[in-house]
Design an enzyme around this catalytic site. Structure first.
Site, mmCIF file in Angstrom:
data_model
loop_
_atom_site.group_PDB
_atom_site.id
_atom_site.type_symbol
_atom_site.label_atom_id
_atom_site.label_comp_id
_atom_site.label_asym_id
_atom_site.label_seq_id
_atom_site.Cartn_x
_atom_site.Cartn_y
_atom_site.Cartn_z
ATOM 1 N N ARG A 117 -45.144 -32.008 13.803
ATOM 2 C CA ARG A 117 -46.617 -31.856 13.600
ATOM 3 C C ARG A 117 -47.058 -33.738 13.487
ATOM 4 O O ARG A 117 -45.969 -35.103 14.318
ATOM 5 C CB ARG A 117 -46.432 -31.627 12.603
ATOM 6 N N PRO A 130 -49.428 -15.743 15.632
ATOM 7 C CA PRO A 130 -49.922 -16.871 15.652
ATOM 8 C C PRO A 130 -49.491 -17.903 16.985
ATOM 9 O O PRO A 130 -49.583 -19.277 17.007
ATOM 10 C CB PRO A 130 -49.706 -18.009 14.488
#
Length: 458
Positions: free
Chosen positions: A245, A322
């Site tokens: 991230r 996802p």
């Protein structure tokens, strides 16, 4: 009760709704977004921004913040369980790195695949809506849609400036007070549990599997060497997709889980599974910012519009796993597609028939997405045939080549890269996408040689 009137009413302020709102603001269209949440999204769940979406942000003039603040996914690593004694410390079944290479096919796009919190992505789009419209109140928060009706005959004792048919939307605020809105068009951008879709009597068709996955954003202490690379790990304990991230510390794990009937689906179990899959490497989860579990399912709405006045977008008309990173991206592209077309129609630049191309293009895109996701979900599962420890032998003339399970999996995964980058969409022929018929003259000029009609690139 006096009804507020708009040209376009957007139910939901997620990716699809915000992208459509940017176009409507550009065209000077009267619109309003109704959002059931009490305020803007705070924690994003779909944070992968594919190359094509970055290109869209660039075309809208809002890519700078996205590129500056995000994690750029430049490489991908593949790890699999050792099949022979003596590999990685000598223990059969622990993981080893099979391959490291570029995340995106070289030359596929001039923009990268990036990771940024969905809440921040939404904020970038909302800032652009406000800038273009000059209005800080484009969204009414705490408005839960209760009923949607396409009105085809004038209502008694009501003065309506909108032409028939128009759409009436009933909503209520957090205090239970009713509100009525009328609009020429309504966009259902209100997610997988869409109230608009249910109010119209539309249904989601498809299925779900007993395959369960967990997802968690975590801070870790680890000696795993590829912790800051996108990585696919397939071990005897299950599969994990690792996504670094933004900010250089947080990482996301998509964690394969056994069927819920045999194991509890909780944070403690997720943590245990992570430790098992990463053996022999240490993976200590220091803190968890967010986590959830889900079952894989692929569903498609049986209708994408009502009377060409209400249009379904995003999760309201297509849901899937996802792991391929398509949810936010495809939804945003739905909003982009219907947004500019509504702008053209409502400003008199195009006939209403232009809106038919939204259904033609985006329903076809959603159908292919569901088909792709079924195969992709199986591919990354540890139960797929690619995890077998038996090598396969292919004969090419007089030569025989041996492919390992890890090699076959990597080849299939990388082959899907053009699609997952968002660059494999091809729209069928329509009033705005028409290839030259054999023998006709002048539609495709010499400068356009190599261009595939219906695609944004060759």
């Amino acid at each position: 009760m006096t009804a507020e009137e708009f040209d376009v009413l957007i139910c939901g302020s997620g990716s699809a709704g915000l992208c459509a709102a940017i176009w409507l603001a550009r065209y000077g269209i009267r619109f309003k977004m109704l959002e059931a949440r009490d305020g803007p999204l705070r924690i994003g769940q779909a944070d992968g921004v594919q190359c094509r979406t970055v290109e869209i942000f660039e075309s809208l003039g809002i890519a700078d913040a996205l590129l500056k603040e995000s994690y750029h996914v430049m490489e991908i690593a593949f790890w699999s369980a050792c099949s022979k004694e003596g590999e990685v410390g000598g223990e059969q079944g622990v993981i080893q790195r099979d391959y490291v290479g570029p995340d995106t096919e070289p030359g596929l796009s001039h923009q990268p695949h990036v990771i940024l919190n969905q809440a921040r992505v939404n904020e970038i789009m909302m800032d652009e809506v406000v800038r273009l419209s000059g209005n800080q109140n484009n969204v009414e928060y705490g408005r839960r849609v209760r009923d949607v009706t396409v009105v085809k005959e004038a209502e008694e004792d009501v003065q309506v400036s909108l032409k028939l048919p128009y759409v009436k939307v009933a909503a209520e605020d957090r205090h239970g007070k009713s509100h009525v809105y009328r609009a020429q068009y309504v966009l259902a951008c209100d997610g997988a549990h869409s109230t608009v879709r249910k109010s119209l009597g539309f249904h989601m068709q498809g299925d779900s599997s007993d395959t369960n996955w967990g997802v968690m954003d975590v801070f870790v202490n680890t000696d795993f060497p590829d912790i800051r690379k996108k990585a696919i790990i397939k071990s005897q304990h299950g599969s994990i997709i690792l996504i670094p991230r933004e900010g250089d510390q947080l990482v996301r794990f998509y964690v394969e889980l056994p069927p819920s009937a045999t194991q509890p689906l909780d944070l403690e179990h997720l943590t245990q599974r992570v430790s098992q899959v990463f053996q022999p490497y240490q993976m200590q989860i220091v803190d968890t910012a967010w986590w959830s579990t889900y079952s894989i399912g692929q569903r498609l709405a049986d209708h994408f519009h009502d009377s060409m006045r209400v249009f379904l977008t995003g999760d309201a008309c297509h849901t899937h796993s996802p792991k391929a990173g398509q949810g936010m991206n495809v939804s945003l592209q739905d909003g982009y597609n219907i947004g500019w077309k509504l702008g053209q129609v409502l400003t008199g630049r195009a006939p209403e028939s232009l809106l038919e191309t939204y259904i033609l293009e985006r329903k076809d895109t959603a159908t292919k997405l569901i088909e792709f996701d079924r195969g992709f979900a199986k591919l990354v599962s540890s139960s797929s045939s690619s995890t077998s420890h038996e090598d396969q032998v292919a004969t090419n003339g007089d030569q025989k080549t041996t492919t390992t399970p890890a090699e076959r999996f990597r080849e299939q995964f990388l082959a899907a890269g053009r699609y997952t980058a968002g660059l494999a969409t091809r729209y069928p022929a329509s009033c705005i996408t028409r290839s030259r018929a054999p023998g006709s003259v002048g539609f495709v000029c010499d400068e356009a040689k190599g261009i595939t009609i219906g695609m944004h690139r060759c």
